[in-house]
Design an enzyme around this catalytic site. Sequence first.
Site, PDB file in Angstrom:
ATOM      1  N   ASP A  85     -10.250 -25.973 -43.918  1.00 42.84           N
ATOM      2  CA  ASP A  85      -9.265 -24.192 -43.746  1.00 42.84           C
ATOM      3  C   ASP A  85      -9.264 -23.759 -44.732  1.00 42.84           C
ATOM      4  O   ASP A  85      -9.434 -22.497 -44.293  1.00 42.84           O
ATOM      5  CB  ASP A  85      -7.042 -24.448 -44.165  1.00 42.84           C
ATOM      6  CG  ASP A  85      -6.539 -25.442 -43.380  1.00 42.84           C
ATOM      7  OD1 ASP A  85      -6.783 -24.711 -41.943  1.00 42.84           O
ATOM      8  OD2 ASP A  85      -5.673 -26.450 -43.309  1.00 42.84           O
ATOM      9  N   ARG A 142      -0.282 -36.671 -47.320  1.00 40.91           N
ATOM     10  CA  ARG A 142       0.656 -35.196 -47.804  1.00 40.91           C
ATOM     11  C   ARG A 142       1.297 -35.176 -46.876  1.00 40.91           C
ATOM     12  O   ARG A 142       1.942 -35.445 -45.767  1.00 40.91           O
ATOM     13  CB  ARG A 142      -0.865 -34.830 -47.000  1.00 40.91           C
ATOM     14  CG  ARG A 142      -0.143 -33.052 -46.615  1.00 40.91           C
ATOM     15  CD  ARG A 142      -1.979 -32.567 -46.356  1.00 40.91           C
ATOM     16  NE  ARG A 142      -1.644 -32.446 -44.977  1.00 40.91           N
ATOM     17  CZ  ARG A 142      -3.145 -32.002 -44.058  1.00 40.91           C
ATOM     18  NH1 ARG A 142      -3.698 -31.626 -44.863  1.00 40.91           N
ATOM     19  NH2 ARG A 142      -2.698 -32.368 -42.630  1.00 40.91           N
ATOM     20  N   ARG A 190      -2.612 -37.780 -43.242  1.00 40.77           N
ATOM     21  CA  ARG A 190      -1.888 -37.019 -42.352  1.00 40.77           C
ATOM     22  C   ARG A 190      -1.184 -37.446 -41.644  1.00 40.77           C
ATOM     23  O   ARG A 190      -0.367 -38.458 -41.482  1.00 40.77           O
ATOM     24  CB  ARG A 190      -3.333 -36.244 -41.526  1.00 40.77           C
ATOM     25  CG  ARG A 190      -3.992 -35.067 -41.944  1.00 40.77           C
ATOM     26  CD  ARG A 190      -4.896 -35.205 -40.809  1.00 40.77           C
ATOM     27  NE  ARG A 190      -5.962 -33.993 -41.640  1.00 40.77           N
ATOM     28  CZ  ARG A 190      -7.184 -34.626 -41.533  1.00 40.77           C
ATOM     29  NH1 ARG A 190      -7.925 -35.362 -41.560  1.00 40.77           N
ATOM     30  NH2 ARG A 190      -8.307 -33.273 -41.730  1.00 40.77           N
ATOM     31  N   ARG A 217     -10.685 -21.741 -37.525  1.00 40.52           N
ATOM     32  CA  ARG A 217     -11.626 -23.104 -37.028  1.00 40.52           C
ATOM     33  C   ARG A 217     -11.643 -23.684 -35.739  1.00 40.52           C
ATOM     34  O   ARG A 217     -12.606 -24.370 -35.913  1.00 40.52           O
ATOM     35  CB  ARG A 217     -11.385 -24.385 -38.100  1.00 40.52           C
ATOM     36  CG  ARG A 217      -9.907 -24.474 -38.028  1.00 40.52           C
ATOM     37  CD  ARG A 217      -9.393 -24.991 -39.052  1.00 40.52           C
ATOM     38  NE  ARG A 217      -8.785 -26.330 -38.709  1.00 40.52           N
ATOM     39  CZ  ARG A 217      -8.522 -27.177 -39.761  1.00 40.52           C
ATOM     40  NH1 ARG A 217      -7.383 -27.053 -40.555  1.00 40.52           N
ATOM     41  NH2 ARG A 217      -8.617 -28.871 -39.731  1.00 40.52           N
ATOM     42  N   CYS A 245     -11.542 -33.301 -49.556  1.00 38.09           N
ATOM     43  CA  CYS A 245     -11.106 -34.223 -48.534  1.00 38.09           C
ATOM     44  C   CYS A 245     -10.649 -33.000 -46.957  1.00 38.09           C
ATOM     45  O   CYS A 245     -10.255 -33.906 -46.522  1.00 38.09           O
ATOM     46  CB  CYS A 245      -9.458 -34.492 -48.153  1.00 38.09           C
ATOM     47  SG  CYS A 245      -8.105 -32.635 -48.268  1.00 38.09           S
ATOM     48  N   HIS A 303      -8.955 -30.549 -34.635  1.00 37.97           N
ATOM     49  CA  HIS A 303      -7.949 -32.471 -34.715  1.00 37.97           C
ATOM     50  C   HIS A 303      -8.822 -33.091 -34.220  1.00 37.97           C
ATOM     51  O   HIS A 303      -8.705 -34.819 -34.255  1.00 37.97           O
ATOM     52  CB  HIS A 303      -7.089 -32.446 -35.028  1.00 37.97           C
ATOM     53  CG  HIS A 303      -6.645 -31.356 -36.125  1.00 37.97           C
ATOM     54  ND1 HIS A 303      -6.667 -29.957 -36.732  1.00 37.97           N
ATOM     55  CD2 HIS A 303      -6.174 -31.667 -37.673  1.00 37.97           C
ATOM     56  CE1 HIS A 303      -6.015 -29.992 -37.494  1.00 37.97           C
ATOM     57  NE2 HIS A 303      -5.940 -30.929 -38.461  1.00 37.97           N
TER      58      HIS A 303
HETATM   59  C1  PEP Z   1      -8.345 -29.479 -44.326  1.00 39.23           C
HETATM   60  O1  PEP Z   1      -8.136 -28.509 -44.199  1.00 39.23           O
HETATM   61  O2  PEP Z   1      -9.299 -29.013 -45.211  1.00 39.23           O
HETATM   62  C2  PEP Z   1      -7.241 -30.416 -44.537  1.00 39.23           C
HETATM   63  C3  PEP Z   1      -7.760 -31.012 -44.974  1.00 39.23           C
HETATM   64  O3  PEP Z   1      -6.517 -30.183 -44.126  1.00 39.23           O
HETATM   65  P1  PEP Z   1      -6.456 -30.431 -41.960  1.00 39.23           P
HETATM   66  O4  PEP Z   1      -7.623 -30.109 -41.668  1.00 39.23           O
HETATM   67  O5  PEP Z   1      -5.055 -31.497 -41.629  1.00 39.23           O
HETATM   68  O6  PEP Z   1      -5.591 -28.973 -41.768  1.00 39.23           O
HETATM   69 MG    MG Z   2      -5.733 -28.531 -43.798  1.00 37.87          MG
END
Ligand code: PEP
Ligand code: MG
Length: 755
Positions: A628, A506, A470, A638, A675, A363
Amino acid sequence: MLNTLRRIINEVNDARDLDQALEIIVSQVREAMSADVCSVYLKDEILQQHVLMATDGLDYASIGIVRLNFDQGLVSLVASRAEPINVDNAQDHPQFHYFPEAREDEFFGFLGVPIIHQRNVLGVIVVQQTRKKRFDEEQENFLITIAAQLAGAMAHAEVSGEIERLLNQHEATEVRPFDGLPGAPGVAIGTAVAIYPSSELEKVPDRFVEDLDKEIEAFHAAISSVKQDITKLSNRLKDVLPAEERALFDAYLLMLDSHSLRGVTATRIMDGNWAPGALRRTVDEHIEAFAEMDDPYMRERAEDLRELARRILHYLVQDAQREITYPESTVLVGDEITAAQLAEVPREKLTGVVSAKGSRTSHVAILARALGVPAVMGSASLPLGKIDGQFVIADGYSGSVYISPPKQIREEYERLAKEEEVLTAELVNLRDDPSVTEDGQLIPLNVNTGLLADITPSLNSGADGIGLYRTEFPFMVRQNFPGEEEQYRIYRQALLAFAPRPVTLRTLDVGGDKALPYFPIVEDNPFLGWRGIRITLDHPELFMVQVRAMIRAAVGIDNLYILLPMISQMSELRESLALIERAYEELKEEDGEVSKPKVGVMIEVPSAVYQAHRFAELVDFLSIGTNDLTQYLLAVDRNNAQVASLYDALHPAVLQAVHDTVRAAHDMGKTVSVCGEMAGDPAAVVLLVAMGIDSLSMSASSLNRVKWVIRNLSTERARQYLDEAMNMEDAASIRDFLHKKLEKAGMGGLVRAGR
Ligand code: PEP
Ligand code: MG
């Protein structure tokens, strides 16, 4: 044995340089294993030889002289096989190579173990004995463990050019950067500001300070504060603890005033290090001495000292944070940078981010991209303790970091940075152009937002809407769950700012790597645990408050799309839809004006890909969360830099999953977007267009880059590339192929430094 091992590793980590580290290794290992010889050989890639770099037992004069070609001697055999060799008589071995200089004649038993870092053999550690005897299993295991632990330290030395310098006894000829992972595109040139978790003394960096008197004053003030705390504590426990037990507090007070803690640290400060760095060095020195005593009681004292130091640090940090001045071009460097630390740096001064941990989809990297700041992630070998205040260059395309590089590298990067500026300025001109392919296919480009409190960058990006808001951030920066009114205000602002364009909110997706300070979740496997929709369905009161706030926020503008994260089962989807329906009915009863929101589901776990048809039947749209999805499909964390080379959304399996999802949505007559970070990756976009994606959502800073690709692409060409890519074996080949295509089309500046 474990204590000995730890002690050796600690000493090696504290060594001044590689030379000293190697000396420590050979003497300590020889002693610990009761061997007659311990030596370390390092690989000289240029001359294709293994060079004796340190020894305790062989003739000291042969260091640097004994050089074995890659096919010569048992050492080379250990290296080429990348496995230990343990023999009772080395001299009998057909590959034994005799060096008169080394005076090896009297040694027979031989055990050699490779030093391997991330599959790369860096050298060999050898023990020998006069007896004609193999080393026993326990000894062999010990040496393997030592070698594995040393590999990290050696890899670091290799990267910083120390090995090369040592091998050639002169300055390294080639400047090699520290390798990390691309985090956010762009080139950052500036001054490193090393940050560290304020509670972890071990991670405090050294920092050069000028106002020594002020630093000394802060140090003494911190000690006084700790002394006061301890005296208070002791007084408070007067009636509870017997006098002998309380004597411990007196011992603490004495320790705090002792020369070995207070005096020695003060001297270090007067030598120019700031108080936290000086304190860390003093404590390290003591802890080492305590640890060497192999006495459990004394090791306890080491813990006491550490605790006192932590308390001193606590006061010093409070003091230091008030005063932190960020240089003009700050490159924030740290072990694991948090969103809050990033937000603390004034935006106009933040030039780059370098994190030892994490990867492109962490993040923090997402936040850096949202801010348009170049970032390098997972740069695990960075010398964090020594980087503060240094001139650094971080290349967010390749993941390379240079510390105080020579003039030619600096000039080259300054040139590239200028080109980047030109490119960015050109791209800004695309702001108001439509996102349409050469053959007229319109692909709306939306922004991902929410991790920042401020949505201005998204508003100015020329986006067609918000594709992913988010909502975690407002939850993260508070002391408790925000209520309906508070959430309503936040969502209303976003919906109004973008109206009539669509805004996709979301529902709360905490858990995994996103924690709420007031709602701790402790799990062994957080990414496979209680996260996203699983939490909010278990707490319908949270879900209802959020959804009510969302629906109310859209009154009169009707541009709300609700997106559900982490759905892996039909039951979760049905329950979520039922709750949304209930919130809507409630609100309709309360004030009648509300409209039914559109609802979509994120496809971000493998089971969702296989059920995409069913999901699509129940909802209005699908949105693929490739961050994810890649993690779960490839079983690669990740955030883990150690396995980050395996993490790539261009992996054929991920591409297949995305393609299948697009087909499933279209079969059911629904739209589908991406996304995840893949949507902002210019190379990946080529393939997404070919698959027929309906829209893309990405960080604001990627928007014009992606638009440039789309406007220079025809669907037909994109489909040809997709066909070719799907015949390739792995992500690396696909990426290489697509980068070449972009380069050929004059868009290479999107995937590497420069124009
Ligand atoms: C994802 O998992 O691709 C996503 C957009 O959500 P986040 O990165 O907030 O987990
Ligand atoms: Mg995600």
